[in-house]
Design an enzyme around this catalytic site. Structure first.
Site, PDB file in Angstrom:
ATOM      1  N   GLU A 289       0.820  -1.216   0.000  1.00 54.87           N
ATOM      2  CA  GLU A 289       0.000   0.000   0.000  1.00 54.87           C
ATOM      3  C   GLU A 289       0.844   1.252   0.000  1.00 54.87           C
ATOM      4  OE1 GLU A 289      -3.313  -1.851   2.956  1.00 54.87           O
ATOM      5  OE2 GLU A 289      -2.455   0.103   3.429  1.00 54.87           O
TER       6      GLU A 289
ATOM      7  N   CYS B 199       2.779   8.182   2.210  1.00 55.46           N
ATOM      8  CA  CYS B 199       3.147   7.103   3.133  1.00 55.46           C
ATOM      9  C   CYS B 199       3.542   5.881   2.308  1.00 55.46           C
ATOM     10  CB  CYS B 199       1.944   6.811   4.035  1.00 55.46           C
ATOM     11  SG  CYS B 199       2.222   5.433   5.148  1.00 55.46           S
TER      12      CYS B 199
ATOM     13  N   CYS C   4       5.128  -8.128   7.158  1.00 55.09           N
ATOM     14  CA  CYS C   4       6.090  -7.619   8.148  1.00 55.09           C
ATOM     15  C   CYS C   4       6.431  -8.732   9.135  1.00 55.09           C
ATOM     16  CB  CYS C   4       5.492  -6.417   8.879  1.00 55.09           C
ATOM     17  SG  CYS C   4       6.602  -5.767  10.149  1.00 55.09           S
TER      18      CYS C   4
ATOM     19  N   CYS D  16       3.189  -7.077  15.124  1.00 63.38           N
ATOM     20  CA  CYS D  16       2.468  -6.429  16.224  1.00 63.38           C
ATOM     21  C   CYS D  16       1.006  -6.888  16.159  1.00 63.38           C
ATOM     22  CB  CYS D  16       2.545  -4.911  16.093  1.00 63.38           C
ATOM     23  SG  CYS D  16       4.245  -4.332  16.068  1.00 63.38           S
TER      24      CYS D  16
ATOM     25  N   CYS E 268      -1.813  -4.903  14.273  1.00 59.95           N
ATOM     26  CA  CYS E 268      -1.508  -4.381  12.933  1.00 59.95           C
ATOM     27  C   CYS E 268      -1.780  -5.431  11.861  1.00 59.95           C
ATOM     28  CB  CYS E 268      -0.041  -3.953  12.891  1.00 59.95           C
ATOM     29  SG  CYS E 268       0.520  -3.459  11.248  1.00 59.95           S
TER      30      CYS E 268
ATOM     31  N   CYS F  34      -4.181   0.756   8.285  1.00 57.96           N
ATOM     32  CA  CYS F  34      -2.859   0.296   7.841  1.00 57.96           C
ATOM     33  C   CYS F  34      -2.848  -1.185   7.492  1.00 57.96           C
ATOM     34  CB  CYS F  34      -1.828   0.512   8.945  1.00 57.96           C
ATOM     35  SG  CYS F  34      -1.985   2.056   9.797  1.00 57.96           S
TER      36      CYS F  34
HETATM   37  N1  SAH Z   1       6.914  -0.900  11.063  1.00 56.45           N
HETATM   38  C1  SAH Z   1       7.065   0.468  11.351  1.00 56.45           C
HETATM   39  C2  SAH Z   1       6.432   1.389  10.341  1.00 56.45           C
HETATM   40  C3  SAH Z   1       5.111   0.960   9.786  1.00 56.45           C
HETATM   41  S1  SAH Z   1       3.770   0.909  10.937  1.00 56.45           S
HETATM   42  C4  SAH Z   1       6.553   0.779  12.747  1.00 56.45           C
HETATM   43  O1  SAH Z   1       5.950  -0.087  13.367  1.00 56.45           O
HETATM   44  O2  SAH Z   1       6.825   1.873  13.215  1.00 56.45           O
HETATM   45  C5  SAH Z   1       3.485   2.644  11.142  1.00 56.45           C
HETATM   46  C6  SAH Z   1       2.632   2.981  12.328  1.00 56.45           C
HETATM   47  O3  SAH Z   1       1.306   2.506  12.158  1.00 56.45           O
HETATM   48  C7  SAH Z   1       3.147   2.390  13.621  1.00 56.45           C
HETATM   49  O4  SAH Z   1       3.348   3.365  14.590  1.00 56.45           O
HETATM   50  C8  SAH Z   1       2.045   1.456  14.008  1.00 56.45           C
HETATM   51  O5  SAH Z   1       1.949   1.362  15.362  1.00 56.45           O
HETATM   52  C9  SAH Z   1       0.822   2.065  13.386  1.00 56.45           C
HETATM   53  N2  SAH Z   1      -0.255   1.088  13.247  1.00 56.45           N
HETATM   54  C10 SAH Z   1      -0.206  -0.141  12.720  1.00 56.45           C
HETATM   55  N3  SAH Z   1      -1.402  -0.758  12.799  1.00 56.45           N
HETATM   56  C11 SAH Z   1      -2.224   0.103  13.398  1.00 56.45           C
HETATM   57  C12 SAH Z   1      -3.606   0.054  13.782  1.00 56.45           C
HETATM   58  N4  SAH Z   1      -4.363  -1.023  13.567  1.00 56.45           N
HETATM   59  N5  SAH Z   1      -4.120   1.140  14.360  1.00 56.45           N
HETATM   60  C13 SAH Z   1      -3.379   2.242  14.585  1.00 56.45           C
HETATM   61  N6  SAH Z   1      -2.082   2.348  14.281  1.00 56.45           N
HETATM   62  C14 SAH Z   1      -1.505   1.287  13.693  1.00 56.45           C
HETATM   63 FE1  SF4 Z   2       5.249  -4.348  11.351  1.00 56.25          FE
HETATM   64 FE2  SF4 Z   2       2.836  -3.329  11.718  1.00 56.25          FE
HETATM   65 FE3  SF4 Z   2       4.417  -3.764  13.799  1.00 56.25          FE
HETATM   66 FE4  SF4 Z   2       5.013  -1.780  12.093  1.00 56.25          FE
HETATM   67  S1  SF4 Z   2       3.207  -1.894  13.397  1.00 56.25           S
HETATM   68  S2  SF4 Z   2       6.393  -3.328  12.943  1.00 56.25           S
HETATM   69  S3  SF4 Z   2       4.280  -2.701  10.171  1.00 56.25           S
HETATM   70  S4  SF4 Z   2       3.570  -5.335  12.411  1.00 56.25           S
END
Ligand code: SAH
Ligand code: SF4
Length: 333
Positions: free
Chosen positions: A82, A95, A102, A106, A109, A322
């Protein structure tokens, strides 16, 4: 650019060709060789054969009422990532993704739900810039590496792309207009510091203690908070640039007021700004706190003296949080 120059030299082209092509790409925002009308037809054909020009294309476009446009970018091998174009009053932010999937995973996410599929190469990262500018109808103002993937785990390709974006011979983007976001991959943060460029660093902290953090970020790639803060301070000192904490707010997980106070204190101690991101619905286990709770959390962080903002909800309509576009495309296949 050195790669392009040696390619052109090997093709027997005069020296000025590299500048001519750079002019099309970086000033006129024309990225298809076929459209670079002042190049000899033979060279255009040859380049179209030799390069995947462009290897990526927009497979799906999802526009939110606020003007945010999510692009599902289809890669040459059928995978997709994306890219999000976020217009605001007088600027456009892009972005960009760095990986397909990934490996960090997390739990809130969508990007990491199926692990890592593969790294993007620098060209694929840069093609998102090109497609984003085409969508915006102009050169974007800011770039954030906050799309799919943990860029610092794909350091070589990310740093190559950063170099082309910020080099005066390339896109000539001021490093201060580029933000790299990381889940706290310490070795990558240290390598980024070695580049000695003023890129903004955003640290996805999400918790003020390691126990809470471990309940949302699996052990595989997670580093202890104190090591992350140490590496972030080293980055700040190496490039002379304050960093930011991103904190995804999840109801009942990390949104208590004592945690807000601790977050503010950490931010003050490290001269960092705080960006609160109310969680987008991905995992049914995690929900967004009420508006009132978000406001109370924000005020408590602010009461410590720390600078804090709440990320406005942009483009988070159906399937638009995201990583969700990619996941929903896979589901349909
Ligand atoms: N992997 C990197 C960059 C991509 S994610 C990182 O984790 O920083 C970018 C941001 O999107 C991160 O701060 C992450 O916490 C946020 N993010 C991911 N999934 C999300 C969700 N479901 N709701 C809100 N923020 C989210
Ligand atoms: Fe990976 Fe999503 Fe965690 Fe960023 S927030 S490190 S994209 S799993």
């Amino acid at each position: 650019m050195p790669e392009l120059s040696s390619y052109l030299e090997a093709a027997g082209e005069p020296r000025f060709r590299a500048k001519q092509i750079a002019g099309w790409m970086y000033s006129k925002l024309v990225f298809r060789v076929a459209d670079m009308t002042d190049l000899p037809a033979g060279l255009r054909d040859r380049m179209a054969d030799d390069f995947l020009s462009p290897g990526s294309s927009v497979a799906e476009r999802l526009e939110s009422p606020d003007g945010t446009v999510k692009l599902r970018v289809l890669l040459h091998d059928g995978e997709s990532v994306e890219t999000v174009v976020i217009p605001s009053l007088n600027r456009v932010t892009l972005c960009i993704s760095t990986q397909v999937g990934c490996p960090v995973g997390c739990r809130f996410c969508a990007s990491g739900a199926n692990g890592l599929v593969r790294n993007l190469c620098a060209g694929e990262i840069l093609e998102q810039f090109c497609l984003g500018c085409e969508e915006a109808g102009r050169r974007v103002d800011n770039i954030v590496f906050m799309g799919i993937g943990e860029g610092l785990l794909n350091f070589q390709e990310l740093s190559h792309a950063l170099d082309v974006l910020s080099s005066p011979d390339g896109m000539a983007f001021a490093p201060r207009r580029i933000t790299v976001s990381t889940s706290g991959y310490v070795p990558g943060m240290r390598r980024l510091a070695e580049l000695k460029k003023e890129y903004n660093l955003a640290i996805s902290l999400h918790a003020v203690d390691d126990r809470t953090r471990s309940s949302i970020i699996p052990d595989r790639v997670r580093y202890p908070i104190n090591e992350i803060l140490e590496a972030a301070d080293a980055y700040r000192d190496a490039v002379n640039r304050f960093y930011t904490f991103e904190y995804t707010l999840i109801s009942g997980v990390n949104d208590s007021l004592p945690e807000a106070k601790k977050l503010g204190e950490i931010a003050m101690l490290h001269h960092a700004k705080v960006n609160l991101i109310p969680v987008n619905p991905v995992n049914p286990e995690f929900s967004r706190p009420s508006q009132r709770a978000i406001r109370a959390f924000e005020q408590t962080v602010a009461s410590t003296g720390a600078m804090v903002t709440v990320r406005s909800e942009r483009g988070s309509g159906r399937d638009a949080a995201c990583g969700q576009l990619r996941i929903s495309a896979r589901r349909r296949q």
